[in-house]
Enzyme design. Structure first.
Site, PDB file in Angstrom:
ATOM      1  N   LYS B  89      -1.079   0.613  -0.401  1.00 51.32           N
ATOM      2  CA  LYS B  89      -2.041  -0.645   0.175  1.00 51.32           C
ATOM      3  C   LYS B  89      -2.036  -0.957   1.217  1.00 51.32           C
ATOM      4  CE  LYS B  89      -0.510  -2.340  -4.535  1.00 51.32           C
ATOM      5  NZ  LYS B  89      -1.983  -2.445  -5.506  1.00 51.32           N
ATOM      6  N   GLU B 111       0.070 -11.821  -2.686  1.00 51.05           N
ATOM      7  CA  GLU B 111       1.245 -11.514  -4.365  1.00 51.05           C
ATOM      8  C   GLU B 111       1.819 -10.065  -4.116  1.00 51.05           C
ATOM      9  OE1 GLU B 111      -2.157 -11.137  -4.544  1.00 51.05           O
ATOM     10  OE2 GLU B 111      -1.900  -9.118  -5.538  1.00 51.05           O
ATOM     11  N   SER B 377       0.273   7.645  -4.845  1.00 51.22           N
ATOM     12  CA  SER B 377      -0.281   6.709  -4.481  1.00 51.22           C
ATOM     13  C   SER B 377       0.927   6.246  -3.494  1.00 51.22           C
ATOM     14  CB  SER B 377      -0.600   5.531  -5.790  1.00 51.22           C
ATOM     15  OG  SER B 377       0.033   5.489  -6.680  1.00 51.22           O
TER      16      SER B 377
END
Lengths: 258, 393
Positions: B89, B111, B377
């Site tokens: 991210k 969010e 990830s």
């Protein structure tokens, strides 16, 4: 001409429209509320069909949508209720809601059904110009349904002109860039915005919405536009006791009988 | 690029920008400027330097030897879990914050579901001294308490989303409402490859570093930049689109996206969007969506808070429809077991999201010499409670 176009041809000022969510507070009161609003003097109506994720709405209308969904409101149910619309209501009626339920119902079927029950136009806040022109415009036109576009204080003049060209009943001016149910704050910049729009001399009439909750905000809106729309304030009214019987009083508080 | 976006933001039938007029100026300004900013030399230099010195890129491409023995192929893990803040991210959060700065925005909103995107956003806001507000479903705040604490320590305000089902989709609604009310000073950093155009494309570009590095690393390690298989987990699909991006036009590479089946695709407790969803519009994009017949959005379920989104990004919807990528699913149990296997065979505790991708290896058969890349990830620290409860440690 549909009923909306006829209305705007005949009445140029101080129009009052009321929004309410179908299926709220009870599933089967849609036509009772519509009829009471017409009798109380509303000029046209917006009937909202509920959606689970209404991003342009504030807490009041969102909660009414959640309750309406719990009550079992769907487009199928609404259209069944509206088969008697024109036996009971004469003023123009718009449907207001988000695009996904329309996509699932089928756009052609939705427009045909709306036209069949006597609906005159549609407001879909999450349907912007490009998507409307590319995917929906022809079907709306074939069914004589007006699509109402929104304009905010941040909409450019070029885009307002484009919207004016695509509109055939009225343009919905948002009093601020905000969600429904926020307070109308008549600041200098907002007045400048209203004046700017008025000076553009658009081909279509304008109606101001968002934040209209009493006579003062209604009167202010009518100085700059052809009328105003009351939404959240009326949805709040529907949560009170005897809400049907007290609708005339509610309307009188917004626009006193002259 | 064959599977890329057209000028109106569509990937085939999917994408677009279904947004209320209140958001139009923001989205239009973003669309008009993001490509210019991304091409700017100063931007590129700052982005590359932060990825290198702050995030720790390139992330390693690790040849997992014991996995390779077990499955009879060369299995590689792309180690996004080793990035600063513990997931992929951060690649997108840094890109978008640099973009926001250049657009003159002073306030950042985001969010988050599992909290990884919220943590990444709060981190780069701290780095840049920008105000940060993160919306998070009330239920997710309880499930992911350590990440809530991390965001607060980093100076972010975490606002509970109390409407609807009180999870990621409602946090997204609240963030969009905030943006509608604050169009001028605020930039909304969407964390997945979802939302109105240009978000899916922008997030994909920022995450494409994953496959860009993978190609170079594969070439060095195997002599061929193209593997036979590429796997990644998919919720909204940001790590998967980054992992697929530079392989999309290499049709020999089989791209496999693993969704969360939850308790099983047919149980009513699942987030397997391509199996259970149909075409619809949510959060500004036309995509594949889990919904009722009447078009009301259905709340998905997965043990992994990062995968329980009711839709997938529009580019994934397109890749699914035209059969460029395969969309499969793994259950909660399969994912948890795969996570434990990664601990025991390779000494890596994967995020439960990534463990979904690992779980699919059990269902595949390989030819000797096949090269297989899996995107890890994120790291599993945030999921320790779930692992502990499930395995009884």
């Amino acid at each position: 001409m549909n009923r909306l176009q006829t209305l705007f041809a005949n009445k140029k000022s101080n129009l009052l429209s009321i929004y309410f969510t179908a299926g709220y507070p009870e599933l089967n009161t849609t036509l009772d509320i519509a009829e009471a609003l017409e009798n109380a003097g509303a000029d046209f109506l917006e009937i909202g069909f509920p959606y689970s994720d209404p991003v342009a709405d504030g807490p009041t209308i969102q909660k009414s949508s959640e309750k309406a969904l719990e009550n079992g409101m769907t487009l199928n149910v609404l259209f069944k209720q509206l088969t008697q619309l024109r036996e009971r209501v004469n003023i123009p009626v718009l449907l207001m809601g988000y695009i996904n339920p329309i996509v699932q119902y089928g756009i052609e079927r939705f427009c045909q059904k709306a036209a069949e029950v006597g609906v005159d136009g549609v407001i879909v806040p999450d349907l912007p110009i490009y998507e409307y022109e590319k995917l929906y415009a022809d079907t709306f036109k074939q069914n004589n349904l007006s699509n109402i576009f929104l304009v905010t204080p941040n909409t450019s003049e070029e885009r307002i002109r484009k919207i004016d060209g695509l509109s055939n009943s009225f343009i919905y001016l948002l009093s601020s860039s905000s969600i429904t149910g926020s307070t109308l704050n008549v600041s200098t910049s907002i007045e400048d915005y209203y004046k700017r729009i008025k000076e553009m001399e658009l081909a279509n009439p304008t109606i101001i919405g968002f934040g209209i909750s009493n006579n003062a905000s209604y009167t202010k809106a009518c100085e700059y536009a052809n009328g105003a729309i009351v939404g959240s304030a009326f949805v709040k009214h529907l949560a009170t006791d005897n809400y049907l019987q007290t609708i005339p009083g509610f309307i009188d508080n917004i626009r006193p009988k002259s | 690029m064959k599977y890329g976006v057209d000028e109106h933001g569509y990937y085939g039938d999917f994408g677009g920008a279904y947004i209320p007029e209140m958001l139009y100026p923001n989205i239009e300004a973003l669309r008009a400027q993001y490509l210019k900013v991304l091409d700017d030399d100063d931007f590129k230099a700052e982005y590359d330097q932060l990825l290198k010195d702050y995030v720790g890129r390139p992330s390693p491409l690790y040849h997992a030897k014991r996995y390779s023995e077990k499955y009879g192929a060369n299995i590689f893990f792309k180690r996004e879990d080793l990035n600063h803040t513990g997931s992929h991210k951060i690649n997108n959060a840094i890109g978008q914050i640099l973009l926001a700065e250049r657009l003159g925005k002073k306030r950042i909103i985001a969010e988050t579901g599992a909290g990884q995107h919220g943590v990444a956003t709060a981190t780069v806001c701290a780095l840049k001294g920008l105000e940060c507000v993160v919306y998070m479903g009330e239920i997710d705040m309880e499930r992911q308490a350590p990440n809530v604490a991390r965001m607060k320590m980093l100076g972010a305000k975490v606002v509970p989303a109390t409407s609807g089902s009180k999870t990621l989709k409602d946090a997204t609604n609240e963030a969009l409402r905030d943006w509608i009310g604050n169009p001028e000073d605020t930039h909304y950093i969407i964390g997945s490859a979802v939302g109105p155009y240009p978000y899916p494309e922008m997030v994909a570009k920022f995450q494409s570093i994953i496959s860009y590095e993978t190609k170079k690393q594969l070439l060095e390690q195997t002599g061929n930049e193209l593997p036979q298989y590429v796997l990644a987990c998919v919720g909204g699909g940001s790590n998967a689109i980054g992992m697929f991006y530079n392989f999309l036009d290499d049709e020999s590479v089989r791209l496999i996206a693993v969704e969360a089946a939850g308790k099983g695709v047919e149980t009513g407790h699942s987030a397997a969007t391509t199996s259970l969803g149909k075409e619809g519009v949510l959060h500004g994009t036309r995509t594949i969506l889990m919904q009722t017949e009447d078009g009301q959005v259905v709340e998905p379920y997965s043990i992994s808070a990062g995968l329980d989104y009711p839709g997938i990004g529009p580019q994934h919807a397109h890749l699914f429809k035209v059969n460029r990528a395969e969309y499969v699913s793994a259950t909660d149990d399969e994912a948890l077991n795969a996570g434990l296997l990664a601990c025991q065979l390779e000494g890596i505790i994967p995020a439960i999201e990534s463990a979904h991708a690992l779980a699919h290896l059990e269902k595949m058969t390989f030819n000797p010499g096949d090269n297989v890349v899996i995107c890890l990830s994120g790291r599993g620290d945030k999921d320790l409670d779930t692992y502990i409860k499930h395995f009884g440690y």
